[in-house]
Design a protein around this motif. Structure first.
Motif, PDB file in Angstrom:
ATOM      1  N   THR A 264       0.834  -1.205   0.000  1.00  6.97           N
ATOM      2  CA  THR A 264       0.000   0.000   0.000  1.00  6.97           C
ATOM      3  C   THR A 264       0.868   1.254   0.000  1.00  6.97           C
ATOM      4  OG1 THR A 264      -1.727  -1.174   1.217  1.00  6.97           O
ATOM      5  CG2 THR A 264      -1.846   1.231   1.185  1.00  6.97           C
ATOM      6  N   TYR A 265       1.938   1.224   0.806  1.00  8.49           N
ATOM      7  CA  TYR A 265       2.836   2.381   0.819  1.00  8.49           C
ATOM      8  C   TYR A 265       3.528   2.540  -0.534  1.00  8.49           C
ATOM      9  CZ  TYR A 265       6.685   5.482   1.841  1.00  8.49           C
ATOM     10  OH  TYR A 265       7.577   6.524   1.788  1.00  8.49           O
TER      11      TYR A 265
ATOM     12  N   THR B 180       0.915   4.001  -2.988  1.00  7.03           N
ATOM     13  CA  THR B 180       0.325   5.308  -2.689  1.00  7.03           C
ATOM     14  C   THR B 180       1.329   6.328  -2.169  1.00  7.03           C
ATOM     15  OG1 THR B 180      -0.231   4.787  -0.375  1.00  7.03           O
ATOM     16  CG2 THR B 180      -1.822   4.149  -2.087  1.00  7.03           C
TER      17      THR B 180
ATOM     18  N   SER C 197       1.940   6.765   0.876  1.00  4.70           N
ATOM     19  CA  SER C 197       1.367   7.314   2.104  1.00  4.70           C
ATOM     20  C   SER C 197       1.316   6.243   3.182  1.00  4.70           C
ATOM     21  CB  SER C 197      -0.046   7.844   1.852  1.00  4.70           C
ATOM     22  OG  SER C 197      -0.704   8.137   3.072  1.00  4.70           O
TER      23      SER C 197
ATOM     24  N   ASP D 241      -2.358   5.724   4.315  1.00  2.24           N
ATOM     25  CA  ASP D 241      -3.092   4.718   3.546  1.00  2.24           C
ATOM     26  C   ASP D 241      -2.657   3.311   3.951  1.00  2.24           C
ATOM     27  OD1 ASP D 241      -4.433   6.703   2.182  1.00  2.24           O
ATOM     28  OD2 ASP D 241      -3.057   6.689   0.457  1.00  2.24           O
TER      29      ASP D 241
END
Length: 448
Positions: A403-404, A407, A409, A412
């Motif tokens: 996910t990092y 994104t 982030s 997130d």
């Protein structure tokens, strides 16, 4: 021989309480390893030792294999899990077959304590020594915890297990908090004590091993072995024994269904624990002292959380209380998504939320699983439970990392972990625990 030999606690109430108090003290003994060694000190220190031994490109070469110095600690932890996967099913089956858990618990505990104490000699560029000691200590800890957990259905009648399990977790978190405070006093004031920072860390590591070994004497004195109805059964190699255990679990599909639910939501719990400091440092711009203070807060509040959730389980049942804790985990992660950067007070609020649900959700999961284990197979089934706890929690970190990566982030990434608690809730809600206990051949508590 009937199963009562294994499952019925001593008739003497005083003897039973004495054995339970001894059982609590193993958590008191070994939890300092998880807190001070794995969570706080060893990762950064072993990484620095590996970096001092690295070549110009930042690589070390264990057994001729090029490894980035920054990855050495993570690889060592992974290898320790592989060792545990090989050893736990074999030891668990041997414990059930012979009924002699206590000598095996002693061997595992003192192997781990000895390896941890020997970390005092981890200095200079001795990264290979550090990796070897970590592998031995971590694998031994997993084996010992499997044997320790498997005593629960033998020392507590069904109606007491939630409370007994919760007290064990509370003892562990209390010890972790106490020793971590002493460690932090030494580490932050090492100049006043006349030692270098490196020496202070090595003393902290070794003291965890000495604590582990000293207090392990109490449970080893008070716990007693039970005769096994499966004495003389043949032993199998590690992976074959694990496969045999899983095949046996297929005859108890509701036990397997609970273990699947636990595997899912525990993956989320373990990922939050391991990645919270990364979130705090990288996304919220918090310093090391703030992060260590948050770890200490989690330890302290986990004591109260475990005891409180144990009382809630007596009133509402373990399953409902666990389901409530999963809702609390989801709310905590959602709140973490909105934390402002550079404001430690809100990170401490998040740590408080984690601490209050951490100990209870783990303690009640253990006690609930103990009702679902067929008599005579306690250590064997708890080896599978321990593998779910320690050896299978890789999907969460993978999802967090992906996910990092996609994104950029960490916010997130942290909110993505909600899926484990939502799915775990759904899977656990579908398990009819009363019928699962009956099908395992155990008495059903009045409230479960």
């Amino acid at each position: 021989m009937g199963t009562d030999t294994l499952r019925t606690p001593p008739a003497d109430g005083a003897a039973l309480r004495r054995e339970q108090r001894g059982w609590y003290f193993y958590d008191w003994a070994c939890s300092v390893y998880s807190t001070s060694v794995l969570t706080v000190f060893l990762g950064p220190y072993l990484t620095s030792v590996a970096e001092s031994a690295a070549d110009g490109d930042g690589y070390v070469h264990p057994l001729g294999v090029p490894v980035r110095a920054g990855s050495f600690f993570a690889y060592s932890v992974s290898l320790s899990v592989i060792v545990a996967v090989l050893v736990m099913p074999l030891v668990g089956a041997a414990a059930d077959r012979t009924g002699r858990k206590k000598p095996l618990l002693a061997a595992a505990a003192y192997t781990g304590a000895g390896a941890t104490t020997a970390m005092f000699f981890l200095d200079g560029d001795r990264y290979l020594l550090g990796g070897a000691l970590l592998i031995v200590a971590n694998a031994a800890q997993s084996v010992a915890m499997m044997l320790y957990n498997s005593y629960l259905p033998q020392i507590a009648p069904p109606e007491q297990r939630d409370a007994v399990s919760s007290r064990g977790w509370a003892f562990g978190y209390a010890a972790g908090s106490l020793v971590l405070v002493a460690n932090l006093v030494l580490y932050t004031g090492h100049d006043r004590f006349g030692v270098s920072e490196s020496t202070a860390v090595r003393i902290c590591l070794a003291s965890a091993g000495l604590w582990w070994g000293a207090f392990a004497l109490i449970p080893l004195t008070r716990l007693r072995d039970r005769r096994s109805p499966t004495r003389g059964a043949a032993a199998l190699p590690g992976f074959r024994q694990l496969a045999a255990t899983v095949r046996d679990m297929r005859r108890h599909p509701l036990t397997l269904a609970f273990l699947l639910a636990y595997l899912v939501y525990n993956d989320g719990i373990q990922t939050v624990i391991s990645q919270a400091s990364v979130y705090g440092s990288e996304e919220l711009d918090l310093g090391q002292s703030t992060l260590i203070g948050a770890v200490l807060l989690v330890q302290v509040l986990a004591v109260a959380g475990a005891l409180t959730m144990g009382r809630l389980a007596r009133a509402y049942g373990a399953k409902r209380t666990i389901l409530g804790s999963l809702i609390a985990w989801t709310v905590t992660l959602a709140a973490g998504f909105f934390l402002p950067a550079g404001e430690p007070v809100w990170f401490f609020v998040l740590a408080a939320g984690i601490g209050l649900v951490l100990g209870g959700s783990q303690a009640l999961s253990r006690s609930l699983f103990s009702h679902l284990v067929p008599p005579g197979k306690e250590a064997e089934y708890f080896s599978a439970y321990e593998l779910s706890d320690r050896g299978m929690s890789w999907l969460g970190p993978l999802l967090f990392g992906l996910t990092y990566q996609l994104t950029g982030s960490y916010r997130d990434a942290i909110i993505s972990l909600v899926v484990f608690f939502v799915l775990g809730f759904a899977l656990l809600a579908r398990v009819p625990v009363r019928r699962a206990i009956e099908e395992a051949g155990n008495p059903v508590p009045d409230r479960i």
